[in-house]
Design an enzyme around this catalytic site. Sequence first.
Site, PDB file in Angstrom:
ATOM      1  N   ARG A   1       0.843  -1.196   0.000  1.00  0.00           N
ATOM      2  CA  ARG A   1       0.000   0.000   0.000  1.00  0.00           C
ATOM      3  C   ARG A   1       0.876   1.243   0.000  1.00  0.00           C
ATOM      4  O   ARG A   1       1.870   1.309   0.747  1.00  0.00           O
ATOM      5  CB  ARG A   1      -0.885   0.047   1.253  1.00  0.00           C
ATOM      6  CG  ARG A   1      -2.077  -0.873   1.221  1.00  0.00           C
ATOM      7  CD  ARG A   1      -3.100  -0.471   0.152  1.00  0.00           C
ATOM      8  NE  ARG A   1      -4.262  -1.324   0.203  1.00  0.00           N
ATOM      9  CZ  ARG A   1      -4.422  -2.456  -0.506  1.00  0.00           C
ATOM     10  NH1 ARG A   1      -3.484  -2.849  -1.348  1.00  0.00           N
ATOM     11  NH2 ARG A   1      -5.532  -3.170  -0.388  1.00  0.00           N
TER      12      ARG A   1
ATOM     13  N   GLU B   1      -3.697   6.900  -5.359  1.00  0.00           N
ATOM     14  CA  GLU B   1      -4.029   6.260  -6.634  1.00  0.00           C
ATOM     15  C   GLU B   1      -5.341   6.795  -7.181  1.00  0.00           C
ATOM     16  O   GLU B   1      -6.258   7.033  -6.389  1.00  0.00           O
ATOM     17  CB  GLU B   1      -4.123   4.740  -6.426  1.00  0.00           C
ATOM     18  CG  GLU B   1      -2.782   4.147  -6.036  1.00  0.00           C
ATOM     19  CD  GLU B   1      -2.871   2.672  -5.652  1.00  0.00           C
ATOM     20  OE1 GLU B   1      -3.895   2.029  -5.942  1.00  0.00           O
ATOM     21  OE2 GLU B   1      -1.915   2.181  -5.043  1.00  0.00           O
TER      22      GLU B   1
ATOM     23  N   HIS C   1      -1.042  -0.684  -9.840  1.00  0.00           N
ATOM     24  CA  HIS C   1      -1.696  -1.565  -8.855  1.00  0.00           C
ATOM     25  C   HIS C   1      -2.226  -2.841  -9.521  1.00  0.00           C
ATOM     26  O   HIS C   1      -3.438  -3.095  -9.540  1.00  0.00           O
ATOM     27  CB  HIS C   1      -2.824  -0.808  -8.126  1.00  0.00           C
ATOM     28  CG  HIS C   1      -3.215  -1.446  -6.823  1.00  0.00           C
ATOM     29  ND1 HIS C   1      -3.662  -0.733  -5.743  1.00  0.00           N
ATOM     30  CD2 HIS C   1      -3.227  -2.744  -6.426  1.00  0.00           C
ATOM     31  CE1 HIS C   1      -3.938  -1.554  -4.746  1.00  0.00           C
ATOM     32  NE2 HIS C   1      -3.675  -2.787  -5.137  1.00  0.00           N
TER      33      HIS C   1
HETATM   34  C1  8YV Z   1      -7.434  -5.124  -5.183  1.00  0.00           C
HETATM   35  C2  8YV Z   1      -5.677  -5.302  -3.511  1.00  0.00           C
HETATM   36  O1  8YV Z   1      -8.375  -5.985  -4.705  1.00  0.00           O
HETATM   37  O2  8YV Z   1      -6.535  -7.273  -2.570  1.00  0.00           O
HETATM   38  C3  8YV Z   1      -6.066  -6.171  -2.362  1.00  0.00           C
HETATM   39  O3  8YV Z   1      -5.903  -5.730  -1.213  1.00  0.00           O
HETATM   40  O4  8YV Z   1      -5.081  -4.297  -3.334  1.00  0.00           O
HETATM   41  C4  8YV Z   1      -6.070  -5.685  -4.905  1.00  0.00           C
HETATM   42  O5  8YV Z   1      -6.043  -7.036  -5.114  1.00  0.00           O
HETATM   43  C5  8YV Z   1      -7.697  -4.915  -6.598  1.00  0.00           C
HETATM   44  O6  8YV Z   1      -6.812  -3.964  -7.041  1.00  0.00           O
HETATM   45  C6  8YV Z   1      -9.108  -4.442  -6.861  1.00  0.00           C
HETATM   46  O7  8YV Z   1      -9.384  -3.267  -6.202  1.00  0.00           O
END
Ligand code: 8YV
Length: 316
Positions: free
Chosen positions: A235, A264, A282
């Site tokens: 993150r 983002e 991402h």
């Molecule tokens: C998001 C992610 O789910 O699972 C997570 O925590 O950051 C990603 O897999 C994906 O970008 C959809 O928002």
Amino acid sequence: MSDSRPPLLAFWSFYPAPTRAALEEHFEVVDFAQIEDRDAFFTEHGARFRALATSVVAPTGEDIFSRLPNLEMVASFGVGLEHLDLAAASARGLQVSYTPDVLTDDVADLALLMMESHARGLVSGDRFLRSGAWAKGPMPLGMRLSGRRIGILGLGRIGLAIARRAQARGMRVSYSGPREKPAHPWPFVADLEALASSSDYLVVACSVTGDNEHIVSREVLRSLGSEGVLVNIARGALVDEEALVELLQAGALGGALLDVFTHEPQVPAALLGMDNVILTPHIGSATAETRAAMGELMVQNLLAFFAGEPLPSPVP
Ligand code: 8YV
């Protein structure tokens, strides 16, 4: 035909096609993004929904819960939880599900791919060739990834998958985190600055917990040093992005391989012009297979809820 499908409020518009199809098959899906007058919508229809579907990019908390008086279930797409107000959900007795495990391998693969690409100049080599520079001579030499030191922040599911891959790749693994995990063979380094100063690649693989924002601080980045490279597949909030940019500009940090950012989809403009960074939008879990598996798990949780059965992957 009367619609016997229960209504479901969807807070994300980008579920993959198979997930979207499964949702449509089982639920009367209402796309929140399409609703113009949200206040009127909640007033008129809020009481219809027992469940909502969300994702890690859609903040979901009390402002929403309080407008859905019959809400019982929140199904999230993704492993991260920081977009969910879990305290508010628990105060309301909501069941909450998420999609861990199914994305672990893809995220770990991306971390390795980024380091390999950095070491061997895959991205810079592509730029070099396309620019025509090759005609004037060979590109600068890359480096061998095996033997390099990787420090992993967070030896959870994803951190562990990265550690195993890195070890198989001949890298030297150590890790940091809230506590030592003696079941694993790699050295634990409690102090993050110490881990950074003894790593060639520092990989951020922990989740946001509320008290670890900017845990990768200016000092940690300084410790990583002018030859060190930050890798973030977790993150943006975990890294002091301003310090990151400044240290890269000053040559005090060797490079950055970033799949995630603080705001983002905004990315600091200064990064775009740098050759020692690799930037991806991402995409850690973004393969057709994994996104479908995440969606399937989310739908299974919703179906279990409506059947009165235990959720397959409840938030712990
Ligand atoms: C998001 C992610 O789910 O699972 C997570 O925590 O950051 C990603 O897999 C994906 O970008 C959809 O928002």
